[in-house]
Design an enzyme around this catalytic site. Structure first.
Site, short mmCIF file in Angstrom:
data_model
loop_
_atom_site.label_atom_id
_atom_site.label_comp_id
_atom_site.label_asym_id
_atom_site.label_seq_id
_atom_site.Cartn_x
_atom_site.Cartn_y
_atom_site.Cartn_z
N CYS A 75 0.77 -1.06 -0.27
CA CYS A 75 0.14 -0.13 0.17
C CYS A 75 1.08 1.42 0.16
CB CYS A 75 -1.20 -0.51 1.00
SG CYS A 75 -2.23 1.32 1.54
N HIS A 170 -2.38 -4.94 -10.00
CA HIS A 170 -2.69 -3.67 -10.81
C HIS A 170 -2.60 -4.11 -12.74
CE1 HIS A 170 -2.51 -0.95 -7.32
NE2 HIS A 170 -1.48 -1.89 -7.25
N GLU A 219 -10.26 0.16 -6.14
CA GLU A 219 -9.34 -0.56 -5.72
C GLU A 219 -9.77 -1.89 -5.32
OE1 GLU A 219 -6.71 0.25 -2.06
OE2 GLU A 219 -6.73 2.73 -3.41
N CYS A 228 -4.53 6.05 -5.16
CA CYS A 228 -3.96 5.37 -4.28
C CYS A 228 -2.44 4.34 -4.55
CB CYS A 228 -4.02 3.47 -5.73
SG CYS A 228 -3.55 2.09 -5.40
N GLY A 231 -0.51 2.45 -7.32
CA GLY A 231 -1.57 2.54 -8.25
C GLY A 231 -0.77 2.87 -9.30
#
Ligand SMILES: N[C@H](CCC[C@H](N)C(=O)O)C(=O)O
Length: 289
Positions: A75, A170, A219, A228, A231
């Site tokens: 994260c 992703h 997400e 994100c 991301g």
């Protein structure tokens, strides 16, 4: 049980943070606790729960749980907030230190001013690009192959996908207009598409220039969020792979909640720079099961 917490966010991607140096959560309770604490009506309201813990491999450990209680492997916004928190709480005393995420150990650097950290840089490491490492279903394709601008028909829509893992998966789709991108319509469908072995985070990107992207995200496990971090890293990697951006040049990614600055170095390492902000401290009343 009264659980002390801190709410923090990275560009609006907000989590409830629990300090595992002080609070010992029952492992079996954590997914349900994440769902409850994330609920804006029956809990506090957040994109999920992040649990900071001692680490045997790094200075501190981060575990991230999405709004649905599923545990994520990495994260980016969480790493910046953990770096801020660990430094401000004194669990680390240097401005450069390491954080262990489920996907591996990363190098973090904080820039304190009067003891307060607002900006953090994290070396997110080298992306995983092989189909089998995303992971994606291989079928009769080469498991070593990359997924770059590959046709990805879904829900009667012709899309092309570029798949990147930053330790978490992703699917990046380049669109002509971010405003018209089908995040809400196709995000939940693609998230659970069977071609992605463990599900997937879904990003739509509009290229403004070599050094500027617009970004929206659905997400895995949390739905649409304001930002994100992993991301945004995946978006820049995908932009380089598709020839829209260049290695060694910092790219500004405009997310709903603000800007992240991402540089994919000549050594293929992805460096993420951005803010981390504290919102509140509190006590969560949690009935043990
Ligand atoms: N939903 C992600 C975890 C959170 C990632 C995101 N909030 C970030 O800042 O990178 C997953 O299940 O892989």
């Amino acid at each position: 049980m009264k659980i002390p917490f801190t709410k923090m966010h990275g560009l609006g991607n907000n989590y409830i943070y629990i300090d595992g140096f002080q609070v010992n959560l029952e492992e079996s309770e954590i997914p349900q606790l994440a769902r409850k604490i994330s609920d804006v009506n029956f809990g506090i309201g957040s994109d999920g729960l992040i649990y900071m813990l001692p680490s045997e491999k790094a200075d501190v450990r981060m575990r991230i749980f999405n709004k649905d209680g599923s545990e994520g492997k990495n994260c980016g916004n969480g790493l910046r907030c953990i770096a801020k928190w660990a430094y401000e709480l004194g669990y680390v005393t240097e401005t450069e230190f390491q954080i262990e995420a489920n996907s591996g150990v990363v190098d973090a650097k904080v820039f304190p001013e009067n003891g307060v950290v607002e900006q953090v840089s994290v070396d997110m490491g080298v992306p995983r690009l092989k189909r089998r490492d995303i992971p994606m279903v291989v079928d009769d394709r080469d498991p070593e192959s990359r997924v770059v601008n590959e046709p990805f028909p879904v829900a009667n829509t012709e899309l092309n996908v570029t798949a990147v893992s930053m330790g978490n998966p992703h699917a990046v789709f380049f669109v002509d207009s971010i405003v018209e991108s089908p995040v809400a319509e196709l995000g939940p469908i693609i998230e659970k598409d069977e071609r992605f072995v463990d599900g997937i985070n879904v990003e739509f990107i509009e290229v403004v220039s070599e050094k500027e992207l617009h970004f929206r995200v659905w997400e895995r496990g949390s739905g649409i969020t304001q930002a994100c971090g992993t991301g945004a890293c995946a978006a820049v990697v995908a932009s380089v792979l598709n020839g829209y951006s260049n290695v060694g040049e910092e790219v500004t990614v405009h997310l709903e909640g603000g800007d992240l600055f991402i540089n994919m170095t000549e050594e293929q390492r992805v460096i993420m720079r951005g803010p981390a902000e504290k919102v509140a401290d509190g006590i969560f009343h949690w009935p043990s099961v």
